[in-house]
Design an enzyme around this catalytic site. Structure first.
Site, PDB file in Angstrom:
ATOM      1  N   LYS A 111       6.119  41.484  23.482  1.00 51.55           N
ATOM      2  CA  LYS A 111       7.519  41.061  23.518  1.00 51.55           C
ATOM      3  C   LYS A 111       7.652  39.982  24.571  1.00 51.55           C
ATOM      4  CE  LYS A 111      11.363  42.212  21.387  1.00 51.55           C
ATOM      5  NZ  LYS A 111      11.450  42.737  20.003  1.00 51.55           N
TER       6      LYS A 111
HETATM    7  P1  NAD Z   1      21.132  38.727  17.370  1.00 47.40           P
HETATM    8  O1  NAD Z   1      21.178  38.015  18.668  1.00 47.40           O
HETATM    9  O2  NAD Z   1      20.983  37.929  16.110  1.00 47.40           O
HETATM   10  O3  NAD Z   1      22.438  39.649  17.200  1.00 47.40           O
HETATM   11  C1  NAD Z   1      22.862  40.560  18.156  1.00 47.40           C
HETATM   12  C2  NAD Z   1      24.280  40.991  17.785  1.00 47.40           C
HETATM   13  O4  NAD Z   1      24.685  42.055  18.643  1.00 47.40           O
HETATM   14  C3  NAD Z   1      25.327  39.893  17.950  1.00 47.40           C
HETATM   15  O5  NAD Z   1      26.258  39.988  16.883  1.00 47.40           O
HETATM   16  C4  NAD Z   1      25.992  40.256  19.280  1.00 47.40           C
HETATM   17  O6  NAD Z   1      27.314  39.738  19.392  1.00 47.40           O
HETATM   18  C5  NAD Z   1      25.981  41.750  19.160  1.00 47.40           C
HETATM   19  N1  NAD Z   1      26.184  42.485  20.408  1.00 47.40           N
HETATM   20  C6  NAD Z   1      25.666  42.229  21.640  1.00 47.40           C
HETATM   21  N2  NAD Z   1      26.116  43.137  22.514  1.00 47.40           N
HETATM   22  C7  NAD Z   1      26.937  43.972  21.831  1.00 47.40           C
HETATM   23  C8  NAD Z   1      27.700  45.112  22.172  1.00 47.40           C
HETATM   24  N3  NAD Z   1      27.713  45.574  23.424  1.00 47.40           N
HETATM   25  N4  NAD Z   1      28.419  45.742  21.203  1.00 47.40           N
HETATM   26  C9  NAD Z   1      28.409  45.289  19.949  1.00 47.40           C
HETATM   27  N5  NAD Z   1      27.708  44.222  19.545  1.00 47.40           N
HETATM   28  C10 NAD Z   1      26.975  43.570  20.493  1.00 47.40           C
HETATM   29  O7  NAD Z   1      19.947  39.783  17.492  1.00 47.40           O
HETATM   30  P2  NAD Z   1      19.175  40.512  16.295  1.00 47.40           P
HETATM   31  O8  NAD Z   1      17.951  39.744  15.979  1.00 47.40           O
HETATM   32  O9  NAD Z   1      20.134  40.872  15.206  1.00 47.40           O
HETATM   33  O10 NAD Z   1      18.677  41.831  17.048  1.00 47.40           O
HETATM   34  C11 NAD Z   1      19.490  42.993  17.174  1.00 47.40           C
HETATM   35  C12 NAD Z   1      18.615  44.181  17.507  1.00 47.40           C
HETATM   36  O11 NAD Z   1      17.660  44.383  16.458  1.00 47.40           O
HETATM   37  C13 NAD Z   1      17.792  44.057  18.793  1.00 47.40           C
HETATM   38  O12 NAD Z   1      17.633  45.337  19.363  1.00 47.40           O
HETATM   39  C14 NAD Z   1      16.452  43.569  18.283  1.00 47.40           C
HETATM   40  O13 NAD Z   1      15.395  43.841  19.184  1.00 47.40           O
HETATM   41  C15 NAD Z   1      16.343  44.377  17.009  1.00 47.40           C
HETATM   42  N6  NAD Z   1      15.418  43.855  16.009  1.00 47.40           N
HETATM   43  C16 NAD Z   1      15.535  42.604  15.524  1.00 47.40           C
HETATM   44  C17 NAD Z   1      14.648  42.146  14.553  1.00 47.40           C
HETATM   45  C18 NAD Z   1      14.780  40.795  13.919  1.00 47.40           C
HETATM   46  O14 NAD Z   1      14.033  40.531  12.956  1.00 47.40           O
HETATM   47  N7  NAD Z   1      15.675  39.936  14.348  1.00 47.40           N
HETATM   48  C19 NAD Z   1      13.622  42.993  14.102  1.00 47.40           C
HETATM   49  C20 NAD Z   1      13.528  44.285  14.609  1.00 47.40           C
HETATM   50  C21 NAD Z   1      14.442  44.703  15.561  1.00 47.40           C
END
Ligand code: NAD
Length: 424
Positions: free
Chosen positions: A114
């Protein structure tokens, strides 16, 4: 077991403590030596870098950046890159460890990694984000590469970020190296289906979990925390499957419509307004109230540590599908388990992203593109297989899905480690 490892593992203060506690639980079920447990609790390689940025106004800012490679036993390290002010070394260590288990659980040939830069992307111009990305990439360049460590998008980063990383890395090598990142734009060798793969996998296991609890999607309600790359399409896929998505949130607030949100209309609103708040087809809701709404399925898809011992008893959903990494603290997990809430753990629920990242890496390394239907079919097959393996193991050992998923994954990593032996 080494007393210092178990003592550390029982103090749950942050994601790394949770990750170590989960590892300790898995190790307790398997026949693992103290030395191997210690190895698995420790990152193989960690890099901390300063990332200086010349801002648009000519001033210079300096940010902390990290890349952690937790394990290489099953192959090169693999994991996302996060831009968030919450990034610190322990968070990145935890996320890297979870990546190792996730890759092993869905049987893709990687270890876990990461990365993160402690920066708020919303406060920077595109030019500044490009310079931060390129400088961070040049700092970690010695330890990444298609056979070493392959970054992908995570919180606050996207396919454009991956294009800059690929270009910076390629410039240093003197030729294009598309396999150094996944989650690239399609035009640069990205995979069809990668952008929505994590969400597709989340919805896939959510439907399997509903079926296991006898819930008909047409009579099931859901709330999704986070409307970013994972949450937005997870809400869309759930709705397409007939689930009534009543509420979603982002960092600025939440919206609710008991009859079901128009997820496509909401996505267009967010595109224009920058937040879910103020969407015409819904009422505004307190952001964190979403977690305790009276729904059947809760999908935390934003960040870690949101379901805690303070609110776990108020969670009314009977199924929690972890779209985010580490959204449920160890203490909250125990409360949910005692209340018979089915928690589909992150390393299973959100593994669709790394599965299709693996497909992208294979395609990039072969300079060949698969059809989208082929990608989606293979994704569904791996998610289904992992789901059944976890359900079976949990049933046989009378343990939670998280314990089963972690134990299966840790066993695979140990098997690879044992076959390779310890060098020298
Ligand atoms: P992103 O930055 O695209 O989206 C994050 C979202 O969460 C945004 O809409 C943001 O406004 C919102 N957010 C932040 N703080 C918040 C809160 N306190 N309450 C409500 N909403 C809140 O990120 P992402 O890629 O969608 O990742 C989200 C999660 O999924 C993370 O934990 C990431 O590690 C995990 N993840 C992502 C992927 C991927 O392919 N992008 C894969 C596996 C896991």
């Amino acid at each position: 077991m080494n007393p210092s490892i178990s003592a550390e593992a029982t103090l749950t203060r942050g994601p790394l403590d949770d990750a170590k506690a989960q590892l300790a639980q898995a190790v307790a079920q398997l026949d693992v030596s103290e030395g191997v447990h210690r190895m698995l609790a420790t990152s193989r390689r960690e890099m901390a870098v300063a990332v200086p940025l010349r801002r648009d106004d000519g001033s210079i800012a300096v940010y902390e950046g990290f890349r952690v490679q937790h394990n290489f036993s099953r192959g090169p390290a693999k994991g996302g890159l996060r831009f968030s002010t919450a990034v610190d070394l322990d968070e990145v260590r935890a996320l890297a460890m979870w990546m190792t288990w996730k890759c092993a659980l869905v049987d893709v040939p990687y270890g876990g990694a990461k990365g993160g830069v402690a920066i708020e992307p919303r406060e920077h111009s595109l030019g500044e984000l490009e310079r931060v990305t390129r400088r961070y990439t040049s700092e970690i360049l010695p330890i990444i590469g298609p056979d070493m460590d392959i970054p992908a998008p995570d919180i606050g980063t996207d396919e454009r970020t991956m294009a800059w990383i690929m270009d910076t890395y390629s410039a240093s090598k003197g030729h294009t190296v598309p396999g150094v990142v996944t989650g690239k734009p399609i035009a640069l060798g990205g995979s069809l289906g990668r952008a929505s793969a994590t969400s597709r996998g989340v919805a896939h296991v959510a439907l399997l979990a509903m079926a296991s609890r006898g819930l008909d999607p047409a009579r099931t309600s859901a709330a999704v925390q986070g409307f970013g790359k994972v949450g937005r399409d997870a809400a869309r896929f759930l709705q397409e499957a007939g689930v009534t998505v009543v509420a979603v949130s982002d960092v600025d607030g939440a919206v609710i419509n008991e009859r079901g949100l128009d997820v496509t209309g909401l996505a267009a609103h967010v595109e224009a307004a920058g937040s879910v708040r103020g969407f015409e087809g819904a009422d505004d809701l307190d952001r964190d109230a979403l977690l305790t709404l009276d729904v059947d399925v809760l999908v935390p898809a934003a960040l870690e540590g949101v379901i805690t011992e303070d609110n776990a008893a108020q969670v009314r959903a009977s199924i929690v599908v972890e779209g985010a990494n580490g959204p449920t603290t160890q203490a909250a997990d125990e409360i949910l388990t005692d209340r018979d809430v089915l928690v589909v753990p992150d390393i299973l629920a959100n593994a669709g992203g790394v599965i299709v990242s693996y497909f992208e890496w294979v395609q990039s390394n072969q300079a060949y593109q698969w059809r989208e239907s082929e990608v989606n079919d293979r994704l569904a097959e791996r998610m289904t297989n992992a789901w059944h393996a976890v359900v079976e193991h949990a049933g046989a050992h009378r343990i939670t899905y998280r314990e089963a998923a972690t134990a299966l994954a840790v066993r695979r990593v140990i098997e690879a480690h044992d076959l390779r032996g310890l060098y020298p």
